[in-house]
Motif scaffolding. Structure first.
Motif, short mmCIF file in Angstrom:
data_model
loop_
_atom_site.label_atom_id
_atom_site.label_comp_id
_atom_site.label_asym_id
_atom_site.label_seq_id
_atom_site.Cartn_x
_atom_site.Cartn_y
_atom_site.Cartn_z
N ILE A 280 148.56 59.57 -31.01
CA ILE A 280 148.96 60.95 -31.33
C ILE A 280 149.79 60.95 -32.61
N LYS A 281 150.66 59.97 -32.74
CA LYS A 281 151.48 59.84 -33.95
C LYS A 281 150.59 59.62 -35.18
N GLU A 282 149.53 58.84 -35.03
CA GLU A 282 148.60 58.60 -36.14
C GLU A 282 147.90 59.89 -36.55
N LEU A 283 147.55 60.72 -35.58
CA LEU A 283 146.93 62.01 -35.91
C LEU A 283 147.92 62.89 -36.66
N ARG A 284 149.16 62.91 -36.20
CA ARG A 284 150.17 63.71 -36.90
C ARG A 284 150.37 63.22 -38.34
N LYS A 285 150.33 61.90 -38.54
CA LYS A 285 150.44 61.35 -39.90
C LYS A 285 149.27 61.81 -40.75
N CYS A 286 148.07 61.77 -40.17
CA CYS A 286 146.88 62.22 -40.89
C CYS A 286 147.04 63.69 -41.27
N CYS A 287 147.47 64.50 -40.34
CA CYS A 287 147.65 65.93 -40.60
C CYS A 287 148.64 66.19 -41.72
N ALA A 288 149.67 65.38 -41.79
CA ALA A 288 150.69 65.55 -42.83
C ALA A 288 150.14 65.27 -44.23
N ARG A 289 149.04 64.52 -44.30
CA ARG A 289 148.47 64.17 -45.61
C ARG A 289 147.64 65.29 -46.22
N TYR A 290 147.30 66.30 -45.43
CA TYR A 290 146.40 67.35 -45.92
C TYR A 290 147.08 68.70 -45.92
N PRO A 291 146.70 69.57 -46.87
CA PRO A 291 147.30 70.90 -46.90
C PRO A 291 146.96 71.70 -45.65
N LYS A 292 147.85 72.59 -45.30
CA LYS A 292 147.65 73.44 -44.13
C LYS A 292 146.30 74.14 -44.23
N GLY A 293 145.56 74.12 -43.13
CA GLY A 293 144.27 74.78 -43.10
C GLY A 293 143.09 73.89 -43.48
N ARG A 294 143.35 72.70 -43.99
CA ARG A 294 142.27 71.80 -44.41
C ARG A 294 141.57 71.16 -43.22
N SER A 295 142.31 70.88 -42.17
CA SER A 295 141.76 70.21 -40.99
C SER A 295 141.82 71.15 -39.79
N LEU A 296 140.67 71.42 -39.21
CA LEU A 296 140.62 72.26 -38.02
C LEU A 296 141.38 71.61 -36.87
N ILE A 297 141.27 70.31 -36.75
CA ILE A 297 141.99 69.58 -35.71
C ILE A 297 143.50 69.78 -35.86
N CYS A 298 143.98 69.69 -37.06
CA CYS A 298 145.42 69.80 -37.31
C CYS A 298 145.95 71.20 -37.08
N SER A 299 145.09 72.20 -37.08
CA SER A 299 145.57 73.56 -36.89
C SER A 299 146.26 73.71 -35.53
N GLY A 300 145.88 72.93 -34.53
CA GLY A 300 146.56 72.96 -33.24
C GLY A 300 148.00 72.50 -33.36
N PHE A 301 148.24 71.45 -34.13
CA PHE A 301 149.61 70.98 -34.36
C PHE A 301 150.38 72.00 -35.19
N GLU A 302 149.71 72.60 -36.19
CA GLU A 302 150.38 73.58 -37.04
C GLU A 302 150.86 74.76 -36.21
N LYS A 303 150.02 75.25 -35.29
CA LYS A 303 150.41 76.37 -34.43
C LYS A 303 151.55 75.98 -33.51
N GLU A 304 151.50 74.77 -32.97
CA GLU A 304 152.57 74.29 -32.10
C GLU A 304 153.88 74.19 -32.88
N ASP A 305 153.84 73.66 -34.11
CA ASP A 305 155.03 73.55 -34.94
C ASP A 305 155.60 74.93 -35.27
N GLU A 306 154.71 75.91 -35.54
CA GLU A 306 155.17 77.26 -35.83
C GLU A 306 155.89 77.86 -34.62
N ARG A 307 155.33 77.65 -33.41
CA ARG A 307 155.98 78.18 -32.20
C ARG A 307 157.36 77.55 -32.01
N LEU A 308 157.45 76.25 -32.25
CA LEU A 308 158.74 75.57 -32.08
C LEU A 308 159.75 76.09 -33.10
N THR A 309 159.30 76.33 -34.32
CA THR A 309 160.18 76.85 -35.37
C THR A 309 160.67 78.24 -35.00
#
Length: 84
Positions: free
Chosen positions: A49-78
């Motif tokens: 899971i940490k490796e996926l988060r690292k991958c997501c951090a390498r790409y701009p928001k919206g570039r990875s459909l997979i990462c959008s789940g983490f982006e939404k979760e991070d927005e809710r936490l914020t």
């Protein structure tokens, strides 16, 4: 069923329709394999899971459909921390 597992399953449904390969697809597949091997216990798959988060951090928001789940979760936490 954990949130990460749910996100991976939902986003994998879109792979066939995507014009280009998701840059973090490999990491998402590794999470799926780990979860299957460990009776879907997220706690046993924290490294992948940490490796996926690292991958997501390498790409701009919206570039990875997979990462959008983490982006939404991070927005809710914020938003939750701001409203306290």
């Amino acid at each position: 069923m954990g949130r990460v597992f749910f996100n991976v399953i939902v986003f994998q449904q879109f792979f066939l329709d995507m014009p280009q390969k998701d840059p973090c697809q490999k990491q998402a597949c590794e999470i799926q394999k780990c979860l299957q091997a460990n009776n879907y216990m997220e706690s046993k798959c924290q490294a992948v899971i940490k490796e996926l988060r690292k991958c997501c951090a390498r790409y701009p928001k919206g570039r990875s459909l997979i990462c959008s789940g983490f982006e939404k979760e991070d927005e809710r936490l914020t938003l939750k921390s701001i409203s306290k």
